[in-house]
Design a protein around this motif. Structure first.
Motif, short mmCIF file in Angstrom:
data_model
loop_
_atom_site.label_atom_id
_atom_site.label_comp_id
_atom_site.label_asym_id
_atom_site.label_seq_id
_atom_site.Cartn_x
_atom_site.Cartn_y
_atom_site.Cartn_z
N LEU A 108 0.82 -1.21 0.00
CA LEU A 108 0.00 0.00 0.00
C LEU A 108 0.85 1.26 0.00
O LEU A 108 0.36 2.34 0.31
CB LEU A 108 -0.94 -0.01 1.21
N THR A 109 2.12 1.15 -0.39
CA THR A 109 3.04 2.28 -0.38
C THR A 109 2.51 3.46 -1.19
O THR A 109 2.65 4.61 -0.79
CB THR A 109 4.42 1.84 -0.93
N ASP A 110 1.89 3.20 -2.34
CA ASP A 110 1.36 4.26 -3.21
C ASP A 110 -0.17 4.26 -3.23
O ASP A 110 -0.78 4.69 -4.20
CB ASP A 110 1.88 4.06 -4.64
N ALA A 111 -0.79 3.78 -2.16
CA ALA A 111 -2.24 3.60 -2.16
C ALA A 111 -3.02 4.81 -1.64
O ALA A 111 -4.15 5.02 -2.02
CB ALA A 111 -2.60 2.37 -1.34
N ASN A 112 -2.42 5.57 -0.72
CA ASN A 112 -3.16 6.65 -0.04
C ASN A 112 -4.44 6.13 0.59
O ASN A 112 -5.53 6.67 0.39
CB ASN A 112 -3.45 7.82 -0.99
N GLY A 113 -4.29 5.08 1.37
CA GLY A 113 -5.42 4.52 2.09
C GLY A 113 -5.07 3.21 2.77
O GLY A 113 -3.90 2.79 2.76
N THR A 114 -6.08 2.59 3.35
CA THR A 114 -5.89 1.33 4.06
C THR A 114 -6.86 0.29 3.51
O THR A 114 -7.91 0.62 2.98
CB THR A 114 -6.16 1.50 5.58
N LEU A 115 -6.48 -0.96 3.68
CA LEU A 115 -7.29 -2.07 3.20
C LEU A 115 -7.79 -2.85 4.41
O LEU A 115 -7.02 -3.18 5.31
CB LEU A 115 -6.44 -2.97 2.30
N GLY A 116 -9.09 -3.15 4.41
CA GLY A 116 -9.68 -3.93 5.49
C GLY A 116 -9.33 -5.41 5.37
O GLY A 116 -8.46 -5.80 4.59
N THR A 117 -10.04 -6.21 6.10
CA THR A 117 -9.79 -7.65 6.15
C THR A 117 -10.06 -8.30 4.79
O THR A 117 -11.06 -8.03 4.14
CB THR A 117 -10.71 -8.30 7.21
N LEU A 118 -9.13 -9.15 4.38
CA LEU A 118 -9.28 -9.90 3.12
C LEU A 118 -10.27 -11.04 3.33
O LEU A 118 -10.21 -11.76 4.32
CB LEU A 118 -7.94 -10.49 2.69
N THR A 119 -11.16 -11.21 2.36
CA THR A 119 -12.13 -12.31 2.38
C THR A 119 -11.93 -13.13 1.13
O THR A 119 -11.98 -12.60 0.01
CB THR A 119 -13.57 -11.77 2.42
N ALA A 120 -11.72 -14.43 1.31
CA ALA A 120 -11.48 -15.33 0.18
C ALA A 120 -12.79 -15.94 -0.30
O ALA A 120 -13.64 -16.30 0.52
CB ALA A 120 -10.53 -16.44 0.57
N ASN A 121 -12.94 -16.06 -1.61
CA ASN A 121 -14.05 -16.83 -2.18
C ASN A 121 -13.69 -18.30 -2.09
O ASN A 121 -12.53 -18.67 -1.93
CB ASN A 121 -14.29 -16.46 -3.64
N ALA A 122 -14.67 -19.17 -2.22
CA ALA A 122 -14.45 -20.61 -2.11
C ALA A 122 -13.51 -21.16 -3.17
O ALA A 122 -12.87 -22.18 -2.96
CB ALA A 122 -15.79 -21.34 -2.17
N ASP A 123 -13.40 -20.47 -4.32
CA ASP A 123 -12.55 -20.97 -5.41
C ASP A 123 -11.06 -20.86 -5.12
O ASP A 123 -10.24 -21.42 -5.82
CB ASP A 123 -12.89 -20.29 -6.73
N GLY A 124 -10.68 -20.12 -4.06
CA GLY A 124 -9.26 -19.96 -3.71
C GLY A 124 -8.51 -19.04 -4.67
O GLY A 124 -7.30 -18.91 -4.57
#
Length: 176
Positions: A108-124
């Motif tokens: 996220l070095t060049d993102a200008n923001g934050t990312l919440g919790t990652l959620t995986a789909n069943a397909d992986g």
């Protein structure tokens, strides 16, 4: 249980030995295959019917192409022009199921923001998270990246380099 087909049966001169060419089914990886003969449908020269079945030893069929390349990814944002009070969904799609993927692989070095919790789909292969832009920023050159070198596919191949989203804008400065 054969995972393939037999060609034409050919008898040897002794009448006891028969041969045929076996062609395995494409794109299969199975270690538990057998070929059986229904002996009840066969008679000897004296007219005696066979009993039960005869089954070959177990054999392996592996006709899948070798997987020698690591995973790749595309990163998309549902909204590419973020303003005050907005968030957006970030979707990370891999070309194949991956292992060892977590928040530490996201850059996220060049993102200008934050990312919440990652959620995986069943397909992986597909992951989503909510992106929240930083307050009081006006920047048109923002990206989110994934360090692919930290990931492997299910065949154990490591990713190479990074995958980066397209540019998006963050304009969270209040009106002046």
């Amino acid at each position: 249980d054969a995972n393939g087909t037999l060609g034409t049966l050919t008898a040897n001169a002794d009448g006891k030995t028969w041969t045929a060419t076996f062609t395995p089914t494409a794109n299969v990886n199975d270690t538990t295959n057998t070929i059986s003969v229904n002996l009840a449908g066969v008679t000897d020269t004296a007219g005696n019917a066979g009993v039960s079945t005869a089954t070959s030893a177990n054999y392996t069929v592996d006709t899948r192409p070798a997987d020698t390349t690591g995973p790749t990814a595309t990163i998309t944002l549902a909204d590419s022009a973020l303003t005050v009070g907005e968030t957006t969904t970030v979707t990370i799609r891999f070309n194949e199921p991956v292992t060892n993927f977590d928040a530490s692989d996201i850059v996220l070095t060049d993102a200008n923001g934050t990312l919440g919790t990652l959620t995986a789909n069943a397909d992986g292969k597909t992951w989503t998270a909510t992106f929240t832009p930083t307050a009081n920023v006006n920047d048109t050159t923002n990206t989110i990246s994934v360090n692919l070198a930290g990931l492997t596919d299910t065949a154990g191949n490591a990713g190479v380099s990074t995958a980066t989203s397209d540019n998006y804008t963050v304009n969270t400065r209040s009106a002046d």
